[in-house]
Design an enzyme around this catalytic site. Sequence first.
Site, mmCIF file in Angstrom:
data_model
loop_
_atom_site.group_PDB
_atom_site.id
_atom_site.type_symbol
_atom_site.label_atom_id
_atom_site.label_comp_id
_atom_site.label_asym_id
_atom_site.label_seq_id
_atom_site.Cartn_x
_atom_site.Cartn_y
_atom_site.Cartn_z
ATOM 1 C CB SER A 6 -12.656 -60.251 -35.780
ATOM 2 O OG SER A 6 -12.932 -60.936 -34.553
ATOM 3 C CG HIS A 29 -13.853 -63.057 -38.713
ATOM 4 N ND1 HIS A 29 -13.581 -64.187 -39.738
ATOM 5 C CD2 HIS A 29 -13.586 -63.591 -37.661
ATOM 6 C CE1 HIS A 29 -12.849 -64.935 -38.819
ATOM 7 N NE2 HIS A 29 -12.668 -64.785 -37.622
ATOM 8 C CG ASP A 31 -13.266 -64.807 -34.128
ATOM 9 O OD1 ASP A 31 -12.982 -63.615 -33.994
ATOM 10 O OD2 ASP A 31 -12.997 -65.483 -35.054
ATOM 11 C CG MET A 33 -13.548 -68.552 -29.581
ATOM 12 S SD MET A 33 -12.029 -67.491 -29.018
ATOM 13 C CE MET A 33 -11.617 -66.421 -30.092
ATOM 14 C CG HIS A 62 -12.395 -68.570 -37.102
ATOM 15 N ND1 HIS A 62 -11.399 -67.643 -36.712
ATOM 16 C CD2 HIS A 62 -11.960 -69.657 -37.128
ATOM 17 C CE1 HIS A 62 -10.261 -68.578 -36.567
ATOM 18 N NE2 HIS A 62 -10.645 -69.628 -36.778
ATOM 19 C CG MET A 64 -11.346 -70.638 -33.300
ATOM 20 S SD MET A 64 -10.956 -69.022 -33.042
ATOM 21 C CE MET A 64 -12.414 -68.126 -33.468
ATOM 22 C CG MET A 133 -5.833 -69.659 -37.568
ATOM 23 S SD MET A 133 -6.905 -68.387 -37.434
ATOM 24 C CE MET A 133 -6.318 -67.382 -36.036
ATOM 25 C CG PHE A 139 -7.073 -64.689 -26.099
ATOM 26 C CD1 PHE A 139 -6.370 -65.948 -25.832
ATOM 27 C CD2 PHE A 139 -7.873 -64.365 -25.141
ATOM 28 C CE1 PHE A 139 -6.559 -66.955 -24.851
ATOM 29 C CE2 PHE A 139 -8.149 -65.348 -24.147
ATOM 30 C CZ PHE A 139 -7.635 -66.480 -24.007
ATOM 31 N N GLY A 140 -8.126 -61.732 -29.297
ATOM 32 C CA GLY A 140 -7.745 -60.677 -30.088
ATOM 33 C C GLY A 140 -6.586 -59.926 -29.817
ATOM 34 N N GLY A 141 -6.210 -58.991 -30.638
ATOM 35 C CA GLY A 141 -4.897 -58.011 -30.068
ATOM 36 C C GLY A 141 -3.616 -58.923 -29.868
ATOM 37 C CG ASP A 171 -8.632 -64.535 -37.863
ATOM 38 O OD1 ASP A 171 -9.556 -65.244 -37.380
ATOM 39 O OD2 ASP A 171 -8.641 -63.231 -37.537
ATOM 40 N N GLY A 172 -5.721 -62.558 -37.816
ATOM 41 C CA GLY A 172 -5.070 -62.382 -36.528
ATOM 42 C C GLY A 172 -3.646 -61.551 -36.861
ATOM 43 N N GLY A 173 -3.831 -60.092 -36.134
ATOM 44 C CA GLY A 173 -2.730 -59.139 -36.071
ATOM 45 C C GLY A 173 -2.863 -58.420 -37.538
ATOM 46 C CB SER A 194 -7.460 -54.978 -32.045
ATOM 47 O OG SER A 194 -6.761 -55.799 -32.889
#
Length: 219
Positions: A6, A29, A31, A33, A62, A64, A133, A139-141, A171-173, A194
């Site tokens: 991402s 990827h 993002d 937003m 992606h 959003m 998700m 947000f990232g991280g 997607d996410g973490g 991240s």
Amino acid sequence: MQISPSNLSADFANLERELRRISNADWAHVDVMDGHFVPNLTLGLPVVEALAKVSPIPLDCHLMIDDPDRWAPQYAEAGGSSVTFHIEAAGDPRRVARDLRAAGARAGMAIKPGTAFAPYADLLPDLDMVLVMTVEPGFGGQSFMADQMPKVREVREAVRRHGGDIWVQVDGGVSADTIEQCAEAGADVFVAGSAVYGAQDAAAAVEELRALATAHRHG
Ligand code: DX5
Ligand code: ZN
């Protein structure tokens, strides 16, 4: 097993250079937003168009954003090879998916942690990917939500029953600590921000994630 780093965790002042750091990945990827669907604002059509011209790998957009019914096909025309809209924002999701395919892109549907999959399972014939998700979008991280793994299994089972080349994305973490359980649950496309752009060697991080996912591929 595909890796899609991402760009939310990339250096926004050098997006082209950052794409080259992950040229061994399967997808880039992106993002998108709009500051409405999520409490963050990143980039839009002009940047996606510019990135598509220079990216060594295909763009996985992606979205959003509110009103994907109006905007999503334009991301395919701008160069998104795969475009994913959020079911929570779509007025006519089947129409959006068909418009994305008509514009030459793979059509993806994203579902937030609080959204159930079952009410939308009948959209599978019009989809090429379902994104589960594993964080609240925006947000990232953020910390990985392991409680979304049953939903990944549910989507994988629905895809298996339906047949066809439909991918299951998370997607996410996602990182070296969390990707194994995603793969075992049934995911086959993995977004990581991240964990890749926060690494000294982004390309090596991509290889490590791909190796871990492949070693734990669902049965
Ligand atoms: C969050 C985005 C994700 C995010 C992932 O709303 O959709 O793609 O950038 O970043 P990490 O991997 O750091 O959680
Ligand atoms: Zn994303």
